[in-house]
Design an enzyme around this catalytic site. Sequence first.
Site, mmCIF file in Angstrom:
data_model
loop_
_atom_site.group_PDB
_atom_site.id
_atom_site.type_symbol
_atom_site.label_atom_id
_atom_site.label_comp_id
_atom_site.label_asym_id
_atom_site.label_seq_id
_atom_site.Cartn_x
_atom_site.Cartn_y
_atom_site.Cartn_z
ATOM 1 N N SER A 139 30.728 40.611 38.799
ATOM 2 C CA SER A 139 31.705 40.399 38.017
ATOM 3 C C SER A 139 31.157 40.639 36.536
ATOM 4 C CB SER A 139 32.072 38.809 37.992
ATOM 5 O OG SER A 139 32.406 38.173 36.544
ATOM 6 N N TYR A 152 28.243 30.704 38.601
ATOM 7 C CA TYR A 152 28.767 31.687 38.813
ATOM 8 C C TYR A 152 28.301 33.050 38.293
ATOM 9 C CZ TYR A 152 32.730 35.013 39.285
ATOM 10 O OH TYR A 152 33.844 36.121 39.715
ATOM 11 N N LYS A 156 26.436 36.201 40.230
ATOM 12 C CA LYS A 156 27.117 37.553 40.142
ATOM 13 C C LYS A 156 25.862 38.446 39.546
ATOM 14 C CE LYS A 156 31.142 37.036 41.755
ATOM 15 N NZ LYS A 156 31.444 37.833 43.344
ATOM 16 N N ILE A 185 40.803 39.549 36.112
ATOM 17 C CA ILE A 185 41.773 40.466 37.059
ATOM 18 C C ILE A 185 42.797 39.047 37.440
ATOM 19 C CG2 ILE A 185 42.030 41.401 39.390
ATOM 20 C CD1 ILE A 185 40.520 42.949 37.642
HETATM 21 P P1 NAD Z 1 40.957 35.080 45.194
HETATM 22 O O1 NAD Z 1 40.656 33.816 45.224
HETATM 23 O O2 NAD Z 1 42.221 35.511 45.279
HETATM 24 O O3 NAD Z 1 40.125 35.769 46.323
HETATM 25 C C1 NAD Z 1 38.649 35.363 47.030
HETATM 26 C C2 NAD Z 1 39.059 35.180 48.629
HETATM 27 O O4 NAD Z 1 37.590 34.897 49.166
HETATM 28 C C3 NAD Z 1 39.854 34.320 49.121
HETATM 29 O O5 NAD Z 1 40.851 34.625 50.021
HETATM 30 C C4 NAD Z 1 38.764 33.305 49.545
HETATM 31 O O6 NAD Z 1 39.549 32.424 50.590
HETATM 32 C C5 NAD Z 1 37.827 34.114 50.012
HETATM 33 N N1 NAD Z 1 36.604 33.233 50.133
HETATM 34 C C6 NAD Z 1 36.147 32.270 49.641
HETATM 35 N N2 NAD Z 1 35.073 31.723 50.252
HETATM 36 C C7 NAD Z 1 34.902 32.335 51.305
HETATM 37 C C8 NAD Z 1 33.694 32.447 52.390
HETATM 38 N N3 NAD Z 1 32.740 31.558 52.250
HETATM 39 N N4 NAD Z 1 33.969 32.955 53.455
HETATM 40 C C9 NAD Z 1 34.947 34.083 53.615
HETATM 41 N N5 NAD Z 1 36.091 34.134 52.585
HETATM 42 C C10 NAD Z 1 35.815 33.359 51.550
HETATM 43 O O7 NAD Z 1 39.884 35.878 44.093
HETATM 44 P P2 NAD Z 1 39.636 37.514 43.821
HETATM 45 O O8 NAD Z 1 39.997 37.410 42.416
HETATM 46 O O9 NAD Z 1 40.598 38.260 44.548
HETATM 47 O O10 NAD Z 1 38.332 37.335 44.004
HETATM 48 C C11 NAD Z 1 37.731 38.343 44.814
HETATM 49 C C12 NAD Z 1 36.208 38.689 44.440
HETATM 50 O O11 NAD Z 1 36.304 39.368 43.002
HETATM 51 C C13 NAD Z 1 35.430 37.462 44.037
HETATM 52 O O12 NAD Z 1 33.922 37.904 44.797
HETATM 53 C C14 NAD Z 1 35.599 36.937 42.512
HETATM 54 O O13 NAD Z 1 34.331 36.480 42.575
HETATM 55 C C15 NAD Z 1 35.402 38.570 42.299
HETATM 56 N N6 NAD Z 1 35.883 38.630 40.813
HETATM 57 C C16 NAD Z 1 37.130 38.104 40.475
HETATM 58 C C17 NAD Z 1 37.429 38.178 39.200
HETATM 59 C C18 NAD Z 1 38.757 37.818 38.537
HETATM 60 O O14 NAD Z 1 38.916 37.773 37.492
HETATM 61 N N7 NAD Z 1 39.697 37.616 39.493
HETATM 62 C C19 NAD Z 1 36.619 39.235 38.195
HETATM 63 C C20 NAD Z 1 35.554 39.523 38.520
HETATM 64 C C21 NAD Z 1 35.061 39.414 39.800
#
Ligand code: NAD
Length: 244
Positions: A139, A152, A156, A185
């Site tokens: 992230s 967090y 990351k 995102i």
């Molecule tokens: P999201 O919450 O839509 O998806 C995350 C998924 O991970 C969910 O389906 C959740 O059930 C699954 N998950 C959580 N813990 C888990 C575990 N222990 N085992 C298996 N699955 C698990 O969020 P997203 O935005 O699609 O996030 C995806 C990745 O991107 C994450 O690592 C998040 O930290 C990273 N990210 C997101 C953003 C943002 O702004 N959305 C920005 C930077 C990084």
Amino acid sequence: MGRTVLITGASRGIGRAAAELFAAERFNVVINYLHSEGEAQSLAAELSRRGCGAAALRADVADRAQVESMVQSALDTFGAIDVLVNNAGIAQQRLFTDITPAEWDRMMDVHVKGTFHCCQCVLPQMIHRKCGAIVNVSSMWGQAGASCEVHYSTAKAAVIGFTKALAKELGPSGIRVNCVAPGVIDTGMNAGLSQDDRCALIGETPLMRLGTPFDAARAIVFLASESADFITGQVLAPNGGFVI
Ligand code: NAD
């Protein structure tokens, strides 16, 4: 049998978008999920209808035994795993002084230990074949640090260090390890943002919008592709210019 990708946390958000893009590239797709069985199964059915191999497999990435059994089941079905995307993640806003030890541990367990478990379980067959690609999802907060998200941001940042070190170790085995560090995102992870917070985040983003799941997923698919075959140990940041 074609190439196979395993994507953790793929029932929704960035992971789901990546699953759709890999399927469009004719990959077999292993959709890992934790809670959203219905969404994961319906995505697998949809990808199968489009002519791709697809399987939805439940596992908590923080649990070694569950990851071992998921990886074995994926190998039994598809024969090999060519690409691993460590995408599963959780988020939490807390004042640093309010983070409990259990919340700290869970943050590290999902992001850092989860990435460790998945890599260790998938790697033996990649090393044996001397090929493969791993893409870890960090992230921009792992690069820049976020107030009220110290656990967090720490997790990351660890994913970035993990990526660089593993890339050096695995390069001679023909395996590339890279990382994406998305900006804000528009996924379920940010569903709790108020309208004011969304406007403020857009205002801080030079490209003047939030990212879509596909903005992040395209970076993941690129790093896994042959177009990136001289790229390893790098951090690619689909963040609209938020962190430069
Ligand atoms: P999201 O919450 O839509 O998806 C995350 C998924 O991970 C969910 O389906 C959740 O059930 C699954 N998950 C959580 N813990 C888990 C575990 N222990 N085992 C298996 N699955 C698990 O969020 P997203 O935005 O699609 O996030 C995806 C990745 O991107 C994450 O690592 C998040 O930290 C990273 N990210 C997101 C953003 C943002 O702004 N959305 C920005 C930077 C990084």
